[in-house]
Write a protein that holds these residues in place. Structure first.
Motif, PDB file in Angstrom:
ATOM      1  N   ASP A   1       0.862  -1.183   0.000  1.00  0.00           N
ATOM      2  CA  ASP A   1       0.000   0.000   0.000  1.00  0.00           C
ATOM      3  C   ASP A   1       0.901   1.236   0.000  1.00  0.00           C
ATOM      4  O   ASP A   1       1.216   1.793   1.051  1.00  0.00           O
ATOM      5  N   TRP A   2       1.304   1.640  -1.196  1.00  0.00           N
ATOM      6  CA  TRP A   2       2.266   2.739  -1.318  1.00  0.00           C
ATOM      7  C   TRP A   2       1.669   4.051  -0.834  1.00  0.00           C
ATOM      8  O   TRP A   2       2.349   4.857  -0.210  1.00  0.00           O
ATOM      9  N   ALA A   3       0.383   4.271  -1.105  1.00  0.00           N
ATOM     10  CA  ALA A   3      -0.268   5.489  -0.617  1.00  0.00           C
ATOM     11  C   ALA A   3      -0.332   5.484   0.906  1.00  0.00           C
ATOM     12  O   ALA A   3      -0.111   6.515   1.553  1.00  0.00           O
ATOM     13  N   GLY A   4      -0.602   4.318   1.484  1.00  0.00           N
ATOM     14  CA  GLY A   4      -0.638   4.209   2.935  1.00  0.00           C
ATOM     15  C   GLY A   4       0.721   4.451   3.559  1.00  0.00           C
ATOM     16  O   GLY A   4       0.842   5.132   4.586  1.00  0.00           O
ATOM     17  N   LEU A   5       1.773   3.906   2.934  1.00  0.00           N
ATOM     18  CA  LEU A   5       3.136   4.134   3.418  1.00  0.00           C
ATOM     19  C   LEU A   5       3.477   5.614   3.329  1.00  0.00           C
ATOM     20  O   LEU A   5       4.012   6.199   4.276  1.00  0.00           O
ATOM     21  N   HIS A   6       3.164   6.222   2.188  1.00  0.00           N
ATOM     22  CA  HIS A   6       3.455   7.643   2.005  1.00  0.00           C
ATOM     23  C   HIS A   6       2.732   8.481   3.047  1.00  0.00           C
ATOM     24  O   HIS A   6       3.317   9.401   3.647  1.00  0.00           O
ATOM     25  N   GLY A   7       1.463   8.161   3.289  1.00  0.00           N
ATOM     26  CA  GLY A   7       0.695   8.898   4.290  1.00  0.00           C
ATOM     27  C   GLY A   7       1.294   8.789   5.679  1.00  0.00           C
ATOM     28  O   GLY A   7       1.364   9.774   6.420  1.00  0.00           O
ATOM     29  N   LYS A   8       1.740   7.576   6.048  1.00  0.00           N
ATOM     30  CA  LYS A   8       2.366   7.375   7.373  1.00  0.00           C
ATOM     31  C   LYS A   8       3.656   8.176   7.492  1.00  0.00           C
ATOM     32  O   LYS A   8       3.907   8.835   8.511  1.00  0.00           O
ATOM     33  N   ILE A   9       4.508   8.078   6.476  1.00  0.00           N
ATOM     34  CA  ILE A   9       5.785   8.804   6.516  1.00  0.00           C
ATOM     35  C   ILE A   9       5.516  10.300   6.645  1.00  0.00           C
ATOM     36  O   ILE A   9       6.100  10.986   7.508  1.00  0.00           O
ATOM     37  N   GLU A  10       4.640  10.834   5.794  1.00  0.00           N
ATOM     38  CA  GLU A  10       4.367  12.272   5.816  1.00  0.00           C
ATOM     39  C   GLU A  10       3.767  12.700   7.148  1.00  0.00           C
ATOM     40  O   GLU A  10       4.117  13.763   7.684  1.00  0.00           O
TER      41      GLU A  10
END
Length: 198
Positions: free
Chosen positions: A152-161
């Protein structure tokens, strides 16, 4: 693989990976080691230089590099260089978000993760890692580390951000994860458990 071991007569007890108690220390950040996002471990972001059955590592490193550019650093095989011992703790202290991975094909095998989790937490890193069945019986999302769903690349990006933007929350989780690893995941504790079984 408890059922598999039992089916062939192996007396098997699973224990999660650990971290060396003496190296569970918090270090001060070092300017030359600073980054917003980092990955620690083997892998290559441009071609498969890792286990061929696990191309996710290459995809993850490429995605982190493309998404974060100069804000991302890769420490380890095929990265900038291998770091160990106190310097590894300094890398973790100097990095806002460490992204993890384990060679757990599809993240479907329960209770199968590498020592990256206790190593990162015990050495003082803030870790975001893919969810694995059984992991949350040992570590709590949002309390000891951040978890996201595999692929879940969008989920990973959201967590990092999110965690890059919330310094106080990230720091509280980092410190709680460190204390939790020291209290539950050192090799000293693992050996006591093993001896208790024996």
């Amino acid at each position: 693989h408890d059922d598999l071991f039992a089916s062939v007569g192996v007396n098997h007890i699973w224990m999660p990976p650990g971290v060396l108690e003496a190296e569970c220390t918090l270090e001060e950040p070092v300017g030359a080691l600073r980054s917003d996002v980092a990955f620690v471990g083997s892998g290559h972001r441009h071609k498969s230089a890792y286990h061929p059955e696990w191309p996710y590592r290459t995809r993850l490193l490429a995605w982190l590099s493309e998404t974060y550019g100069s804000r991302f650093r890769h420490w380890g095989g095929s990265g900038e260089r291998v770091v160990r011992n106190r310097e590894l703790n300094q890398v973790y202290a100097s990095t806002k978000v460490v992204v993890g991975d384990s060679l757990c094909v599809g993240f479907e095998y329960p209770h199968y993760w590498s020592d990256r989790i206790p190593e990162t937490l015990g050495r003082g890193g803030f870790l975001i890692h893919p969810r694995i069945p059984g992991l949350e019986a040992h570590y709590t999302d949002g309390q000891h580390l951040g978890l996201y769903d595999f692929d879940d690349w969008a989920g990973l990006h959201g967590k990092i951000e999110y965690y890059l933007a919330h310094d106080d929350e990230r720091e509280a989780i980092r410190l709680a994860g460190h204390e939790h690893a020291k209290a539950t995941a050192t090799y000293t504790i693992r050996m006591r458990d093993m001896l208790a079984h024996v």
